[in-house]
Write a protein that holds these residues in place. Sequence first.
Motif, mmCIF file in Angstrom:
data_model
loop_
_atom_site.group_PDB
_atom_site.id
_atom_site.type_symbol
_atom_site.label_atom_id
_atom_site.label_comp_id
_atom_site.label_asym_id
_atom_site.label_seq_id
_atom_site.Cartn_x
_atom_site.Cartn_y
_atom_site.Cartn_z
ATOM 1 N N ALA A 127 -0.587 -2.054 -0.198
ATOM 2 C CA ALA A 127 0.316 -3.205 -0.308
ATOM 3 C C ALA A 127 0.028 -3.979 -1.518
ATOM 4 C CB ALA A 127 0.145 -4.291 0.936
ATOM 5 N N LYS A 128 -1.160 -3.868 -1.907
ATOM 6 C CA LYS A 128 -1.506 -4.737 -3.483
ATOM 7 C C LYS A 128 -0.928 -3.692 -4.565
ATOM 8 C CE LYS A 128 -5.501 -7.224 -1.665
ATOM 9 N NZ LYS A 128 -6.923 -7.629 -2.097
ATOM 10 N N ILE A 129 -0.886 -2.533 -4.333
ATOM 11 C CA ILE A 129 -0.700 -1.680 -5.262
ATOM 12 C C ILE A 129 1.000 -1.856 -5.500
ATOM 13 C CG2 ILE A 129 -0.117 0.635 -5.926
ATOM 14 C CD1 ILE A 129 -3.031 1.133 -5.352
ATOM 15 N N LEU A 130 1.702 -1.885 -4.278
ATOM 16 C CA LEU A 130 3.129 -2.118 -4.172
ATOM 17 C C LEU A 130 3.520 -3.606 -4.942
ATOM 18 C CD1 LEU A 130 5.828 -0.785 -3.286
ATOM 19 C CD2 LEU A 130 5.468 -1.824 -1.025
ATOM 20 N N ASP A 131 2.712 -4.555 -4.706
ATOM 21 C CA ASP A 131 3.013 -5.751 -5.036
ATOM 22 C C ASP A 131 2.838 -5.737 -6.781
ATOM 23 O OD1 ASP A 131 3.545 -6.817 -2.718
ATOM 24 O OD2 ASP A 131 1.589 -7.933 -2.510
ATOM 25 N N GLY A 132 1.851 -5.125 -7.095
ATOM 26 C CA GLY A 132 1.583 -4.950 -8.574
ATOM 27 C C GLY A 132 2.709 -4.053 -9.367
ATOM 28 N N LEU A 133 3.151 -2.953 -8.529
ATOM 29 C CA LEU A 133 4.209 -2.233 -9.326
ATOM 30 C C LEU A 133 5.635 -3.018 -9.127
ATOM 31 C CD1 LEU A 133 3.473 1.324 -7.714
ATOM 32 C CD2 LEU A 133 3.373 0.532 -10.137
ATOM 33 N N ASN A 134 5.731 -3.605 -8.266
ATOM 34 C CA ASN A 134 7.191 -4.529 -8.100
ATOM 35 C C ASN A 134 6.919 -5.840 -9.194
ATOM 36 O OD1 ASN A 134 8.589 -3.269 -6.105
ATOM 37 N ND2 ASN A 134 7.424 -4.458 -4.595
ATOM 38 N N GLU A 135 6.046 -6.260 -9.519
ATOM 39 C CA GLU A 135 5.515 -7.291 -10.517
ATOM 40 C C GLU A 135 6.075 -6.653 -11.851
ATOM 41 O OE1 GLU A 135 5.063 -10.455 -10.867
ATOM 42 O OE2 GLU A 135 5.593 -10.439 -8.661
ATOM 43 N N LEU A 136 5.863 -5.433 -12.213
ATOM 44 C CA LEU A 136 6.032 -4.694 -13.316
ATOM 45 C C LEU A 136 7.790 -4.507 -13.294
ATOM 46 C CD1 LEU A 136 3.679 -1.498 -13.788
ATOM 47 C CD2 LEU A 136 3.850 -3.743 -15.314
ATOM 48 N N ILE A 137 8.318 -4.165 -12.320
ATOM 49 C CA ILE A 137 9.942 -3.760 -12.094
ATOM 50 C C ILE A 137 10.439 -5.118 -12.294
ATOM 51 C CG2 ILE A 137 11.698 -3.465 -10.603
ATOM 52 C CD1 ILE A 137 10.053 -0.944 -11.570
ATOM 53 N N ARG A 138 9.895 -6.171 -11.937
ATOM 54 C CA ARG A 138 10.694 -7.874 -12.182
ATOM 55 C C ARG A 138 10.714 -8.112 -13.430
ATOM 56 N NH1 ARG A 138 7.316 -9.233 -7.361
ATOM 57 N NH2 ARG A 138 8.198 -8.563 -5.601
ATOM 58 N N ALA A 139 9.623 -7.619 -13.941
ATOM 59 C CA ALA A 139 9.593 -8.194 -15.546
ATOM 60 C C ALA A 139 10.493 -7.317 -16.409
ATOM 61 C CB ALA A 139 7.963 -7.711 -16.190
ATOM 62 N N SER A 140 11.142 -6.395 -15.876
ATOM 63 C CA SER A 140 12.256 -5.527 -16.589
ATOM 64 C C SER A 140 13.564 -5.520 -15.927
ATOM 65 C CB SER A 140 11.583 -4.034 -16.690
ATOM 66 O OG SER A 140 10.292 -3.909 -17.180
ATOM 67 N N ALA A 141 13.680 -5.686 -14.824
ATOM 68 C CA ALA A 141 14.906 -5.565 -14.179
ATOM 69 C C ALA A 141 14.917 -7.035 -13.459
ATOM 70 C CB ALA A 141 14.983 -4.333 -13.023
#
Length: 191
Positions: A127-141
């Motif tokens: 869940a924490k890894i998913l949150d971290g990856l989603n933060e990366l996505i939100r910074a770009s998309a």
Amino acid sequence: MEQLFNPQLPGGGRPDIQLCIFPHLPEFLVIDSRDESPQVMLLNTDDVFDEEFYRTVEAEFSETLRSSSEFLFSHFMNLPVSIEESVRDIAMTFILDRLGVQIEDEDEIPSVVVYVVAGGALTTHAAKILDGLNELIRASARGPEAAHWETTVADLVERETAIMQKVNEQQMEDALKGDSPDYFTLWESRN
């Protein structure tokens, strides 16, 4: 675990390209921030690592294998590290080529950060890894595109986790049967 995916480079800048590799999946995520509007894309290993890739790796392996004759045993013992470095360099070159980056000069190489999404952290902190990856996505998309990528990332994490659990179960089963090279016991006699 707070900042699992910190895309800042040592100088404080952001990398041009971020790769999220899921070792047991044929897809990997690319966040390309070289332009004003960053792009998020999913690439397939079959589209990047084609027959030319394998020929290049084979040629490099042959050259590396034959590169030393002075201390042959030492050279053989160091082959795994040399081969790993070569394959990693060639793979990165093919990934960058697929992204349209032609490397004519070392100064033209974009900054790249690679995240390998696997291991114990994934199985215990998915869940924490998913949150971290989603933060990366939100910074770009942004907008609906971000939601699409968040769904895609969740699917990738779920599939990688499921495969890792199967692999771990198989390794445990092999160890219990004594079929694993990592198998050990306190009372073992192989004579």
